[in-house]
Design a protein around this motif. Structure first.
Motif: not given
Length: 168
Positions: A28-36
């Motif tokens: 999910x592009x707008x939530x991909x920061x959660x993976x990092x």
């Protein structure tokens, strides 16, 4: 696989499970920061484990594959985090953890289970709706605080909903 109340020894393994679970957000592009992003600190897991409000899913090989941590707030059990290792997702682990939290809340006479979740993520709000959680449009103070600050655990600056499952 079975669900049990977590022990202090389990706290060391929970960040690894949460990190694996968060990889799903890369899609999910707008939530991909959660993976990092940051995971819940071991000390916070330990604090909740001492309150006996953390459950873990364990395989027959003594391998932890999921957890749910929660806390009693205002006569409700608030779920801070539900994470299932990526290799074990969509196999009923999360449902088993939710059932354990629900059973605890019923047995201790609490009024509801609550949580915050993303409303536009297919495995979040829709999955909780299947379990009986309903949106809360005007959350009480402790839910507003959780929604606004991620409960002090992880701050999510994305569209979320408070959800509630009444126990009465």
């Amino acid at each position: 696989m079975f669900i049990r109340v977590a022990t202090l020894e389990d706290a060391a393994y929970l960040p690894r499970i949460e990190k694996s679970a968060s990889e799903l957000y890369r899609a999910i592009p707008h939530l991909d920061w959660l993976a990092a992003g940051q995971v819940i600190a071991r000390a916070e897991h330990e604090r909740l484990i001492l309150k006996r409000s953390v459950w873990v899913a364990e395989t027959s090989q003594d391998n932890l594959v999921g957890f749910l941590n929660a806390e009693v707030l205002n006569h409700e059990l608030h779920i801070w985090e539900l994470s299932v290792h990526g290799d074990w997702q969509r196999q009923g682990v999360g449902t088993g953890l939710l059932r354990s939290a629900y059973q605890y809340a019923v047995e201790t006479g609490l009024a509801a289970l609550t949580l915050t979740t993303f409303k536009d993520v297919p495995w979040c709000a829709p999955a909780y709706a299947k379990f009986g959680f309903k949106p809360v449009m005007n959350p009480v103070l402790h839910l507003r605080d959780a929604l606004n600050a991620g409960g002090g655990l992880v701050h999510h600056e994305c569209p979320q909903w408070c959800r509630l499952k009444a126990l009465t």
